[in-house]
Design a protein around this motif. Structure first.
Motif, short mmCIF file in Angstrom:
data_model
loop_
_atom_site.label_atom_id
_atom_site.label_comp_id
_atom_site.label_asym_id
_atom_site.label_seq_id
_atom_site.Cartn_x
_atom_site.Cartn_y
_atom_site.Cartn_z
N ASP A 120 0.84 -1.21 0.00
CA ASP A 120 0.00 0.00 0.00
C ASP A 120 0.87 1.26 0.00
O ASP A 120 0.49 2.28 -0.58
CB ASP A 120 -0.94 0.00 1.22
CG ASP A 120 -2.06 -1.03 1.05
OD1 ASP A 120 -2.34 -1.41 -0.10
OD2 ASP A 120 -2.65 -1.44 2.06
N SER A 121 2.05 1.16 0.63
CA SER A 121 2.95 2.33 0.67
C SER A 121 3.44 2.68 -0.75
O SER A 121 3.64 3.85 -1.06
CB SER A 121 4.15 2.07 1.58
OG SER A 121 4.83 0.90 1.16
N ILE A 123 1.68 2.47 -3.42
CA ILE A 123 0.56 3.19 -4.05
C ILE A 123 0.50 4.62 -3.52
O ILE A 123 0.33 5.57 -4.29
CB ILE A 123 -0.76 2.42 -3.80
CG1 ILE A 123 -0.67 1.03 -4.46
CG2 ILE A 123 -1.95 3.20 -4.35
CD1 ILE A 123 -1.78 0.08 -4.07
N ARG A 124 0.70 4.77 -2.20
CA ARG A 124 0.69 6.11 -1.60
C ARG A 124 1.80 6.98 -2.20
O ARG A 124 1.60 8.15 -2.53
CB ARG A 124 0.86 6.02 -0.08
CG ARG A 124 -0.45 5.78 0.66
CD ARG A 124 -0.33 6.10 2.13
NE ARG A 124 0.74 5.39 2.81
CZ ARG A 124 0.65 4.13 3.26
NH1 ARG A 124 -0.47 3.44 3.09
NH2 ARG A 124 1.66 3.55 3.86
N LYS A 146 -7.46 6.93 -1.90
CA LYS A 146 -7.51 5.59 -1.28
C LYS A 146 -8.39 4.66 -2.11
O LYS A 146 -8.03 3.51 -2.38
CB LYS A 146 -8.04 5.72 0.15
CG LYS A 146 -7.87 4.46 0.98
CD LYS A 146 -8.20 4.74 2.43
CE LYS A 146 -8.31 3.52 3.30
NZ LYS A 146 -7.29 2.51 3.17
N GLY A 149 -6.58 3.77 -5.31
CA GLY A 149 -5.53 2.77 -5.05
C GLY A 149 -6.11 1.37 -4.92
O GLY A 149 -5.56 0.40 -5.47
N THR A 150 -7.23 1.27 -4.20
CA THR A 150 -7.91 -0.03 -4.06
C THR A 150 -8.34 -0.55 -5.42
O THR A 150 -8.21 -1.74 -5.74
CB THR A 150 -9.14 0.11 -3.13
OG1 THR A 150 -8.70 0.61 -1.87
CG2 THR A 150 -9.86 -1.21 -2.93
N LYS A 153 -5.37 -1.86 -7.42
CA LYS A 153 -4.97 -3.19 -6.93
C LYS A 153 -5.93 -4.27 -7.46
O LYS A 153 -5.50 -5.35 -7.85
CB LYS A 153 -4.99 -3.21 -5.39
CG LYS A 153 -3.74 -2.65 -4.76
CD LYS A 153 -3.89 -2.39 -3.27
CE LYS A 153 -4.12 -3.63 -2.46
NZ LYS A 153 -4.16 -3.34 -1.01
N SER A 166 -4.88 -9.91 1.23
CA SER A 166 -5.32 -8.61 1.74
C SER A 166 -4.05 -7.87 2.17
O SER A 166 -3.06 -8.49 2.56
CB SER A 166 -6.28 -8.79 2.91
OG SER A 166 -5.68 -9.59 3.89
N GLY A 167 -4.09 -6.55 2.10
CA GLY A 167 -2.87 -5.78 2.40
C GLY A 167 -1.88 -5.88 1.25
O GLY A 167 -2.25 -5.73 0.09
N ASN A 168 -0.63 -6.17 1.58
CA ASN A 168 0.40 -6.28 0.54
C ASN A 168 0.10 -7.47 -0.37
O ASN A 168 -0.28 -8.54 0.11
CB ASN A 168 1.78 -6.44 1.17
CG ASN A 168 2.19 -5.18 1.92
OD1 ASN A 168 1.51 -4.16 1.86
ND2 ASN A 168 3.30 -5.26 2.63
#
Length: 200
Positions: A120-121, A123-124, A146, A149-150, A153, A166-168
């Motif tokens: 996620d970092s 993407i940020r 946000k 980004g979702t 993914k 989920s997550g990374n």
């Protein structure tokens, strides 16, 4: 590749693979997009819950189809599902400049350096950089970024380029069909090819 203006419109869109496949199949059967548009209104081709959604799906998927040269249509018909999903992703990259940049600048870079994780970092950081480069992106709220980004993914996952963690997410490097590679080169789409296989 001609650059369109950056847009956050993808937050309202999906990968819509089966819908894309339906449109390509109908085109390959000789139907025009105008005829498919009418069929969609008369028969609800995509089993959409409302007519507004049916129209939105058609508009999005037909734009994706139109962004590709016709040589992709026959290739799509002959390809396995994994390749078809990548062709759908290519059409999404062709119709959304910011998503193209994301795949090119983040996913491609991961492949080049041999990293097998999309965090996620990552993407940020991508969006932070874009906010510095683009006044338009700078005005978007954290909530919009946000969601976007979702969405990005999800697109990569649906195309088979990451797993479903989920997550990374673990990155899954695609093995591109040689005919697809050639089709991309023939149509001057080397940047998309490089983005997908991780080439400088």
């Amino acid at each position: 590749m001609r650059k369109q203006e950056y847009s956050a419109g993808m937050v309202k869109l999906s990968f819509w693979f089966s819908e894309f496949r339906k449109v390509i199949n109908l085109i390959n059967q000789g139907k025009t997009l105008k005829e498919i548009k009418v069929l969609n209104l008369e028969e609800n081709l995509f089993a959409a819950p409302t007519q507004d959604r049916a129209i939105q799906i058609f508009n999005t998927v037909s734009n994706r189809a139109k962004s590709l040269d016709q040589s992709f249509y026959s290739l799509f018909e002959q390809s396995d599902i994994a390749t078809q999903k990548i062709i759908n992703l290519i059409a999404i990259m062709k119709t959304d400049s910011l998503f193209f940049d994301f795949v090119y600048e983040v996913y491609r870079e991961k492949l080049i350096v041999g990293s097998d994780e999309l965090a996620d970092s990552d993407i940020r950081i991508f969006f932070n950089n874009k906010q510095l480069q683009s006044e338009k992106v700078a005005k978007w709220t954290d909530y919009t970024l946000k969601r976007l980004g979702t969405c990005y993914k999800t697109m990569l996952m649906e195309a088979g380029l990451t797993d479903r963690s989920s997550g990374n997410r673990n990155i899954l490097k695609p093995i591109l069909d040689l005919k697809l590679e050639q089709c991309l080169k023939d149509n001057g789409m080397e940047l998309i090819l490089h983005a997908l296989i991780g080439v400088r």
